[in-house]
Enzyme design. Sequence first.
Site, PDB file in Angstrom:
ATOM      1  N   PRO A  39       2.039   4.481  -9.145  1.00 25.67           N
ATOM      2  CA  PRO A  39       3.102   5.263  -8.488  1.00 25.67           C
ATOM      3  C   PRO A  39       2.955   6.767  -8.709  1.00 25.67           C
ATOM      4  O   PRO A  39       3.286   7.562  -7.831  1.00 25.67           O
ATOM      5  CB  PRO A  39       4.379   4.731  -9.135  1.00 25.67           C
ATOM      6  CG  PRO A  39       4.052   3.305  -9.482  1.00 25.67           C
ATOM      7  CD  PRO A  39       2.614   3.340  -9.902  1.00 25.67           C
ATOM      8  N   SER A  55      -8.814  12.278   2.926  1.00 26.26           N
ATOM      9  CA  SER A  55      -9.635  13.293   3.593  1.00 26.26           C
ATOM     10  C   SER A  55      -9.656  14.584   2.795  1.00 26.26           C
ATOM     11  O   SER A  55     -10.685  15.279   2.739  1.00 26.26           O
ATOM     12  CB  SER A  55      -9.091  13.558   5.002  1.00 26.26           C
ATOM     13  OG  SER A  55      -9.318  12.456   5.860  1.00 26.26           O
ATOM     14  N   ALA A  83      -0.099   8.190  -9.869  1.00 29.42           N
ATOM     15  CA  ALA A  83      -1.523   8.503 -10.034  1.00 29.42           C
ATOM     16  C   ALA A  83      -2.303   7.939  -8.860  1.00 29.42           C
ATOM     17  O   ALA A  83      -2.694   6.769  -8.870  1.00 29.42           O
ATOM     18  CB  ALA A  83      -2.054   7.941 -11.353  1.00 29.42           C
ATOM     19  N   GLU A  86      -9.685   4.837  -0.658  1.00 27.68           N
ATOM     20  CA  GLU A  86     -10.990   5.178  -1.254  1.00 27.68           C
ATOM     21  C   GLU A  86     -11.215   6.696  -1.284  1.00 27.68           C
ATOM     22  O   GLU A  86     -12.348   7.178  -1.207  1.00 27.68           O
ATOM     23  CB  GLU A  86     -12.136   4.503  -0.485  1.00 27.68           C
ATOM     24  CG  GLU A  86     -12.024   2.992  -0.386  1.00 27.68           C
ATOM     25  CD  GLU A  86     -12.599   2.277  -1.594  1.00 27.68           C
ATOM     26  OE1 GLU A  86     -12.796   2.937  -2.633  1.00 27.68           O
ATOM     27  OE2 GLU A  86     -12.840   1.074  -1.504  1.00 27.68           O
TER      28      GLU A  86
END
Length: 405
Positions: free
Chosen positions: A133, A389, A135, A386
């Site tokens: 939450p 942007s 990190a 992952e």
Amino acid sequence: MTYELSREHEEFRRTVRDFAEAEIAPHIAQWDREHHFPTDVVQKMGALGLMGLTAPEEFGGAGLAGEDGGFTSLCLAIEEIGRVDQAMGITLEAAVGLGINPILTYGTDEQKKTWLPDLVAGQRLAGFGLTEPGAGSDAGATRTKAELVDGEWVVNGAKQFITNSGSAITSVVTVTARTGQRPDGRPEISTIMLPSGTPGFTAEKGYEKLGWHASDTHPLTFVDARVPESHLLGERGRGYAQFLATLDDGRVAIAALAVGCIQACLDLSLTYAGERQTFGGPIGRKQGVAFQISDLQVMLDASRLLTYRAASLKDRMDAVVVGGGSLSNAMVAEFKQAAAVAKLYATESAVTATRIATQVFGGYGFMEEYPVARFYRDAKVLEIGEGTSEVQRMLIARGLGLPVE
């Protein structure tokens, strides 16, 4: 340099495409509506060998490493599954990149023997718990803690947005946790493996997501969850470095998923532009439509080339390691930069592609009965997962020598 796929890779692509068209395409609209995670199809992907493309034969994998192009094969599989449905594409990506690869790369012989055979076969799934939450991009701010007490890790904390973490076939989730403090005051972060069903480890109710409705995503909580000391994955205190390396590979795989999305948008738009009649002819004869579809082709070609360039660099690195060599800093840096570039361009292009495709379909594009609406919903998270942007731009700038923060 060129990145033309081999004949074997092209044949493999056709095999995966046929599978996706037969096993996923006829059902995905219903799965999406019902938020259904089809574990039987996941296991069929495993039976086809898709989970084991980068795993050694001793664990039931294909043993495609290095020059054999195992990572490129994985990206091809993700692209072709994602061309039919993004939720199933991310299921495959996470199953291998976040589930299998950390264990394969950092696990002990015993850990590999215990977990990998079922994961590689696709009979079971594994997750990787990083985000919390408080990190996300700032993963170093992890608050989950693991304390070593009487030979057991006692884990307390929470994770969120964790893929493949609470399904009926999930067997284990690897989580990052604070295991101490370094002399300079920074937290010591390690990775701990928690099997499903561990007392105190709860996969909470799945999320109501904007997209990826057919994938399995949960928040996780840990309240005095105890596992043996041997469930430490890799070296204590190396968890931060381990997940950074894991994300580098994952960025290329997400780029491949984005390529599948763009390809789907191009395919759907071409078909519709040829069939939809207005002002006495197909809408594809109008420049306002035709030029937008042309842009899709440009984005597709550029995204695909960037993605498979990065994948080939990864396979080249694997070939060096398999051959007993060591990776140079320059080789690693080149791959990291290529991964960030591919991830940034392909995912942002995918979001644009879904907007274009929806516009080509007009009012029908806003209706859930047409797949462009599903791709539109599914695309946005590609710019987030992952590494956002913004993170990719930061990494690229640093790779260029800019002291960006």
